[in-house]
Design an enzyme around this catalytic site. Structure first.
Site, short mmCIF file in Angstrom:
data_model
loop_
_atom_site.label_atom_id
_atom_site.label_comp_id
_atom_site.label_asym_id
_atom_site.label_seq_id
_atom_site.Cartn_x
_atom_site.Cartn_y
_atom_site.Cartn_z
N ASP A 105 -17.31 7.28 0.64
CA ASP A 105 -16.68 8.52 1.11
C ASP A 105 -17.59 9.32 2.03
OD1 ASP A 105 -14.64 10.36 1.28
OD2 ASP A 105 -15.10 11.35 -0.61
N ASN A 148 -4.33 7.24 0.91
CA ASN A 148 -4.82 7.41 2.28
C ASN A 148 -3.73 7.23 3.34
OD1 ASN A 148 -8.07 5.99 1.47
ND2 ASN A 148 -7.51 8.13 1.68
#
Ligand code: IPE
Ligand code: IPE
Ligand code: MG
Length: 254
Positions: A32, A80
């Site tokens: 991330d 996502n």
């Protein structure tokens, strides 16, 4: 008062090396911080995703050197898809790009590629790139590199329940025989050991729907480092911390 009570406590056991954990068999990473890495440099988010491939390459090398058996990397979550189409399209091209440059090295290092995630919804070109790598590396016997792609843990668990319910309704599975091991067989990670160590970078302290079942007893390690800046030294720091942890699994270590 506190001081005197402390004195009643038994002296701390000297550290025994036998209590130290080995290197984790299975490390899972939430890669991330690509977007913020790019924003800090005045670059588009996609530049961060591109730079993240370098971090992945370094991490695979380091994990191999450290003797890790399974490396699962969270590449794209079922959530996502909420991102702008241009970013999603870019992300869907990355497996191709990464495997085009890195498949020879993965072969040379005896790495076996696999995928955990929903195939439905992924573009054909993404699936083809991943399937080619899976096929080419299928007889490799070294580290398993497991791409969590279009992966969401709740969806995975619900799909497992649906399959089990379907088999039970057909009379092909006796509900009495369903236990944790049996249930595990219906997950993407069926034949893998549970992750021992979860790493998340970028400063977020959450699981974001990653391996909720499998991480039940994993050690968690968080760093503020953005994924594109992640290096072998960070993996090493995480593993050193892991080795010092006292894993009790609900029991007590005497
Ligand atoms: C991780 O980086 C990559 C994916 C989720 C695909 P992000 O894109 O989430 O980066 P941040 O969290 O916005 O910085
Ligand atoms: C988790 O990161 C998914 C991947 C790294 C692929 P996100 O950036 O999507 O997670 P949230 O939105 O911060 O929880
Ligand atoms: Mg993020």
């Amino acid at each position: 008062m506190l001081f005197s009570l402390r004195r009643l406590l038994p002296a701390k056991k000297p550290q025994k090396t036998s209590h130290h954990n080995e290197v984790p068999r299975h490390v899972a990473i939430i890669m991330d911080g690509n977007g913020r890495w790019a924003a800090e440099r005045g670059l588009p988010r996609t530049a961060g995703h591109h730079a993240g491939m370098g971090a992945l390459r370094r991490t695979i090398r380091a994990a191999g050197e450290l003797g890790i058996e399974v490396l699962t990397v969270f590449a794209f979550s079922t959530e996502n898809w909420k991102r702008p189409k241009a970013e999603v399209d870019f992300l869907m091209r990355l497996p191709q790009e990464f495997l085009k440059t890195d498949l020879p090295e993965l072969m040379e290092k005896n790495v076996r590629v696999r995928m955990s995630g929903n195939r439905e919804g992924l573009p054909l070109h993404t699936l083809q790139a991943v399937d080619t790598a899976i096929e080419k590396t299928k007889t490799n016997t070294g580290m398993i590199l497991n791409f969590a792609l279009n992966y969401g843990s709740r969806a995975e668990i619900v799909a497992a329940v649906r399959k089990i319910a379907f088999l039970a309704a057909k009379g092909k599975l006796d509900p009495q025989t369903i236990d944790e091991n049996r249930f595990n067989q219906y997950l993407f990670t069926a034949d893998l050991p549970d992750p021992d160590l979860l790493i998340r970078c970028s400063g977020e302290i959450r699981l974001s729907n990653f391996l909720l079942w499998q991480l039940a007893y994993a050690e968690l390690w968080f760093t503020d480092v953005y994924w594109p800046d992640f290096k072998g030294e960070h993996l090493l720091a995480a593993i050193e911390a892991f080795r010092r942890r006292d894993r009790r699994f609900g029991g007590i270590n005497l």
